[in-house]
Design a protein around this motif. Structure first.
Motif, PDB file in Angstrom:
ATOM      1  N   ALA A 184      93.049 -61.746  47.294  1.00  0.00           N
ATOM      2  CA  ALA A 184      92.066 -60.839  47.888  1.00  0.00           C
ATOM      3  C   ALA A 184      91.114 -61.596  48.813  1.00  0.00           C
ATOM      4  O   ALA A 184      90.817 -61.144  49.929  1.00  0.00           O
ATOM      5  N   LEU A 185      90.640 -62.739  48.358  1.00  0.00           N
ATOM      6  CA  LEU A 185      89.704 -63.525  49.166  1.00  0.00           C
ATOM      7  C   LEU A 185      90.353 -64.011  50.455  1.00  0.00           C
ATOM      8  O   LEU A 185      89.701 -64.075  51.506  1.00  0.00           O
ATOM      9  N   GLU A 186      91.629 -64.345  50.390  1.00  0.00           N
ATOM     10  CA  GLU A 186      92.341 -64.782  51.593  1.00  0.00           C
ATOM     11  C   GLU A 186      92.498 -63.614  52.568  1.00  0.00           C
ATOM     12  O   GLU A 186      92.305 -63.763  53.778  1.00  0.00           O
ATOM     13  N   THR A 187      92.818 -62.435  52.040  1.00  0.00           N
ATOM     14  CA  THR A 187      92.977 -61.251  52.892  1.00  0.00           C
ATOM     15  C   THR A 187      91.646 -60.850  53.518  1.00  0.00           C
ATOM     16  O   THR A 187      91.606 -60.361  54.657  1.00  0.00           O
ATOM     17  N   PHE A 188      90.556 -61.071  52.789  1.00  0.00           N
ATOM     18  CA  PHE A 188      89.219 -60.732  53.291  1.00  0.00           C
ATOM     19  C   PHE A 188      88.902 -61.459  54.601  1.00  0.00           C
ATOM     20  O   PHE A 188      88.087 -60.990  55.399  1.00  0.00           O
ATOM     21  N   LYS A 189      89.549 -62.583  54.823  1.00  0.00           N
ATOM     22  CA  LYS A 189      89.303 -63.358  56.045  1.00  0.00           C
ATOM     23  C   LYS A 189      89.825 -62.655  57.298  1.00  0.00           C
ATOM     24  O   LYS A 189      89.514 -63.073  58.415  1.00  0.00           O
ATOM     25  N   PHE A 190      90.602 -61.594  57.095  1.00  0.00           N
ATOM     26  CA  PHE A 190      91.192 -60.867  58.221  1.00  0.00           C
ATOM     27  C   PHE A 190      90.582 -59.466  58.264  1.00  0.00           C
ATOM     28  O   PHE A 190      91.054 -58.552  57.574  1.00  0.00           O
ATOM     29  N   ARG A 213      81.017 -64.122  54.131  1.00  0.00           N
ATOM     30  CA  ARG A 213      81.186 -64.619  52.764  1.00  0.00           C
ATOM     31  C   ARG A 213      81.464 -63.434  51.844  1.00  0.00           C
ATOM     32  O   ARG A 213      80.690 -62.485  51.791  1.00  0.00           O
ATOM     33  N   ALA A 214      82.557 -63.489  51.123  1.00  0.00           N
ATOM     34  CA  ALA A 214      82.942 -62.371  50.262  1.00  0.00           C
ATOM     35  C   ALA A 214      81.949 -62.194  49.116  1.00  0.00           C
ATOM     36  O   ALA A 214      81.509 -63.167  48.504  1.00  0.00           O
ATOM     37  N   MET A 215      81.616 -60.945  48.844  1.00  0.00           N
ATOM     38  CA  MET A 215      80.738 -60.609  47.730  1.00  0.00           C
ATOM     39  C   MET A 215      81.581 -59.900  46.661  1.00  0.00           C
ATOM     40  O   MET A 215      82.137 -58.832  46.904  1.00  0.00           O
ATOM     41  N   VAL A 216      81.670 -60.537  45.503  1.00  0.00           N
ATOM     42  CA  VAL A 216      82.472 -60.029  44.390  1.00  0.00           C
ATOM     43  C   VAL A 216      81.527 -59.504  43.315  1.00  0.00           C
ATOM     44  O   VAL A 216      80.489 -60.114  43.044  1.00  0.00           O
ATOM     45  N   CYS A 217      81.873 -58.388  42.698  1.00  0.00           N
ATOM     46  CA  CYS A 217      81.004 -57.848  41.653  1.00  0.00           C
ATOM     47  C   CYS A 217      81.746 -57.653  40.339  1.00  0.00           C
ATOM     48  O   CYS A 217      82.968 -57.470  40.305  1.00  0.00           O
ATOM     49  N   LEU A 218      80.977 -57.726  39.260  1.00  0.00           N
ATOM     50  CA  LEU A 218      81.434 -57.326  37.926  1.00  0.00           C
ATOM     51  C   LEU A 218      80.691 -56.030  37.609  1.00  0.00           C
ATOM     52  O   LEU A 218      79.595 -56.053  37.043  1.00  0.00           O
ATOM     53  N   PRO A 219      81.250 -54.881  37.984  1.00  0.00           N
ATOM     54  CA  PRO A 219      80.502 -53.623  37.897  1.00  0.00           C
ATOM     55  C   PRO A 219      80.356 -53.060  36.490  1.00  0.00           C
ATOM     56  O   PRO A 219      79.646 -52.074  36.296  1.00  0.00           O
ATOM     57  N   LEU A 220      81.005 -53.696  35.507  1.00  0.00           N
ATOM     58  CA  LEU A 220      80.900 -53.225  34.126  1.00  0.00           C
ATOM     59  C   LEU A 220      80.068 -54.160  33.257  1.00  0.00           C
ATOM     60  O   LEU A 220      79.894 -53.896  32.068  1.00  0.00           O
ATOM     61  N   GLY A 221      79.552 -55.249  33.836  1.00  0.00           N
ATOM     62  CA  GLY A 221      78.969 -56.268  32.983  1.00  0.00           C
ATOM     63  C   GLY A 221      80.103 -56.980  32.260  1.00  0.00           C
ATOM     64  O   GLY A 221      81.223 -57.067  32.766  1.00  0.00           O
ATOM     65  N   MET A 222      79.844 -57.478  31.031  1.00  0.00           N
ATOM     66  CA  MET A 222      80.910 -58.189  30.334  1.00  0.00           C
ATOM     67  C   MET A 222      80.720 -58.148  28.823  1.00  0.00           C
ATOM     68  O   MET A 222      79.602 -58.281  28.317  1.00  0.00           O
ATOM     69  N   THR A 223      81.832 -57.947  28.128  1.00  0.00           N
ATOM     70  CA  THR A 223      81.934 -58.062  26.676  1.00  0.00           C
ATOM     71  C   THR A 223      83.299 -58.683  26.385  1.00  0.00           C
ATOM     72  O   THR A 223      84.115 -58.876  27.294  1.00  0.00           O
ATOM     73  N   PHE A 275      90.488 -56.814  60.184  1.00  0.00           N
ATOM     74  CA  PHE A 275      91.267 -55.603  60.471  1.00  0.00           C
ATOM     75  C   PHE A 275      92.072 -55.186  59.241  1.00  0.00           C
ATOM     76  O   PHE A 275      92.082 -54.010  58.855  1.00  0.00           O
ATOM     77  N   ASP A 276      92.751 -56.156  58.629  1.00  0.00           N
ATOM     78  CA  ASP A 276      93.539 -55.858  57.429  1.00  0.00           C
ATOM     79  C   ASP A 276      92.640 -55.362  56.301  1.00  0.00           C
ATOM     80  O   ASP A 276      92.992 -54.425  55.572  1.00  0.00           O
ATOM     81  N   TRP A 277      91.483 -55.996  56.166  1.00  0.00           N
ATOM     82  CA  TRP A 277      90.573 -55.631  55.076  1.00  0.00           C
ATOM     83  C   TRP A 277      90.066 -54.193  55.233  1.00  0.00           C
ATOM     84  O   TRP A 277      90.053 -53.423  54.272  1.00  0.00           O
ATOM     85  N   LYS A 278      89.685 -53.844  56.443  1.00  0.00           N
ATOM     86  CA  LYS A 278      89.196 -52.480  56.672  1.00  0.00           C
ATOM     87  C   LYS A 278      90.310 -51.449  56.452  1.00  0.00           C
ATOM     88  O   LYS A 278      90.049 -50.324  56.004  1.00  0.00           O
ATOM     89  N   THR A 279      91.537 -51.832  56.755  1.00  0.00           N
ATOM     90  CA  THR A 279      92.662 -50.930  56.496  1.00  0.00           C
ATOM     91  C   THR A 279      92.767 -50.626  55.004  1.00  0.00           C
ATOM     92  O   THR A 279      92.950 -49.470  54.595  1.00  0.00           O
ATOM     93  N   ILE A 280      92.633 -51.659  54.179  1.00  0.00           N
ATOM     94  CA  ILE A 280      92.691 -51.454  52.726  1.00  0.00           C
ATOM     95  C   ILE A 280      91.491 -50.627  52.266  1.00  0.00           C
ATOM     96  O   ILE A 280      91.626 -49.716  51.436  1.00  0.00           O
ATOM     97  N   GLN A 281      90.314 -50.936  52.787  1.00  0.00           N
ATOM     98  CA  GLN A 281      89.115 -50.183  52.400  1.00  0.00           C
ATOM     99  C   GLN A 281      89.284 -48.693  52.688  1.00  0.00           C
ATOM    100  O   GLN A 281      88.935 -47.842  51.859  1.00  0.00           O
ATOM    101  N   ARG A 282      89.807 -48.384  53.859  1.00  0.00           N
ATOM    102  CA  ARG A 282      89.988 -46.968  54.217  1.00  0.00           C
ATOM    103  C   ARG A 282      90.991 -46.294  53.282  1.00  0.00           C
ATOM    104  O   ARG A 282      90.816 -45.134  52.903  1.00  0.00           O
ATOM    105  N   GLN A 283      92.033 -47.019  52.908  1.00  0.00           N
ATOM    106  CA  GLN A 283      93.006 -46.456  51.975  1.00  0.00           C
ATOM    107  C   GLN A 283      92.364 -46.230  50.602  1.00  0.00           C
ATOM    108  O   GLN A 283      92.645 -45.226  49.938  1.00  0.00           O
ATOM    109  N   CYS A 284      91.512 -47.147  50.193  1.00  0.00           N
ATOM    110  CA  CYS A 284      90.790 -46.982  48.923  1.00  0.00           C
ATOM    111  C   CYS A 284      89.921 -45.727  48.962  1.00  0.00           C
ATOM    112  O   CYS A 284      89.952 -44.899  48.039  1.00  0.00           O
TER     113      CYS A 284
END
Length: 208
Positions: free
Chosen positions: A186-192, A44-54, A194-203
Motif C-alpha cells: 500500500a505504501l509503495e502504491t501511495f507513491k503514485f 508522507r503517508a498517514m496510516v490510522c488505527l481506527p479501532l484502537g487496539m486490544t 494517479f493510481d492511489w486516487k483511482t483506488i480511493q474513488r473505487q472505495c
C-alpha cells in the motif's frame, strides 16, 4: 460509529470533499499534521488505527509489526480506545516517536478528523461487515486488512480493488509478516498519486 458518514457534508473536518474533489482531502491531512506539531508533508503517508487496539483486535500482531513499521516513511494516528495494556504501549510509543505517532481522544470529532486526514487504515483482525471499514471506504481511506468478502484486493494490472489484503495465519508473527507485506504494498502504491486516487474513488463508490 455510524454505518455511513459522508465527507461531502461532514462539519467536523477542515475541508469537505467527494469523489470528484478528492484533491481537497489533503487539506485535512495538513490540518492534522499542524495540530500534531508535525511538518506539513502531503507526500508522507498517514496510516490510522481506527479501532484502537486490544488483543482481540490483533494486539500481538501489532507488536510483532512494530520493528518493521518504524522502517517505513509514514505517520501513525491511533484512536485512543481499547485495553489499558495497549493504551500504555501507545503512550510510550508516542513519547519516543512523537514526531510521527499521535494518539487522538476517543471522541466522535476525532474519528471524523482521522478518517478525513488518513490515507490508509490498518486492520489486524476480521473486519467482515465492520461499520468502521465502511466508514473508511466512504472517506477514501484505503484498508490494509485480512482477506474478506467485503473488500477486493487491489490488482495493479487491472487497476481495480478496494484494499490491500493479506491472509491471516495461526501464528501472530506469521500474520504480522503478511500484514506488513500488504502495508508495504500500500505504501509503495501511495507513491503514485494517479493510481492511489483511482483506488480511493473505487472505495468511495463501493459504499453507495
Amino acid at each position: 460509529m455510524p454505518s455511513i458518514w459522508s465527507p461531502e457534508s461532514d462539519t467536523h473536518i477542515t475541508a469537505q470533499y467527494s469523489q470528484k474533489t478528492l484533491d481537497q482531502k489533503v487539506r485535512n491531512k495538513s490540518a492534522l499534521q499542524k495540530e500534531c506539531g508535525w511538518p506539513v508533508e502531503a507526500k508522507r503517508a498517514m496510516v490510522c488505527l481506527p479501532l484502537g487496539m486490544t488483543e482481540a483486535l490483533g494486539g500481538q500482531v501489532f507488536r510483532s509489526m512494530l520493528p518493521g513499521l518504524f522502517t517505513q516513511s509514514m505517520e501513525l494516528l491511533i484512536l485512543g480506545k481499547g485495553s489499558k495494556e495497549y493504551g500504555t504501549l501507545f503512550t510510550e510509543l508516542q513519547k519516543e516517536h512523537g514526531h510521527r505517532i499521535a494518539i487522538l481522544p476517543a471522541s466522535e470529532a476525532s474519528v471524523h478528523k482521522i478518517l478525513a486526514a488518513s490515507d490508509i487504515a490498518l486492520f489486524l483482525a476480521n473486519v467482515e461487515s465492520s461499520p468502521e471499514v465502511r466508514a473508511c471506504l466512504s472517506y477514501g481511506v484505503i484498508p490494509v486488512a485480512p482477506e474478506c468478502d467485503t473488500l477486493e484486493n487491489y490488482d495493479p494490472v487491472q487497476e481495480r480493488g478496494t484494499g490491500f489484503l493479506y491472509a491471516p495465519a495461526k501464528n501472530p508473527e506469521q500474520t504480522a509478516w503478511s500484514a506488513f507485506a500488504a502495508l508495504a504494498r500500500a505504501l509503495e502504491t501511495f507513491k503514485f498519486p494517479f493510481d492511489w486516487k483511482t483506488i480511493q474513488r473505487q472505495c468511495m463508490e463501493s459504499t453507495k
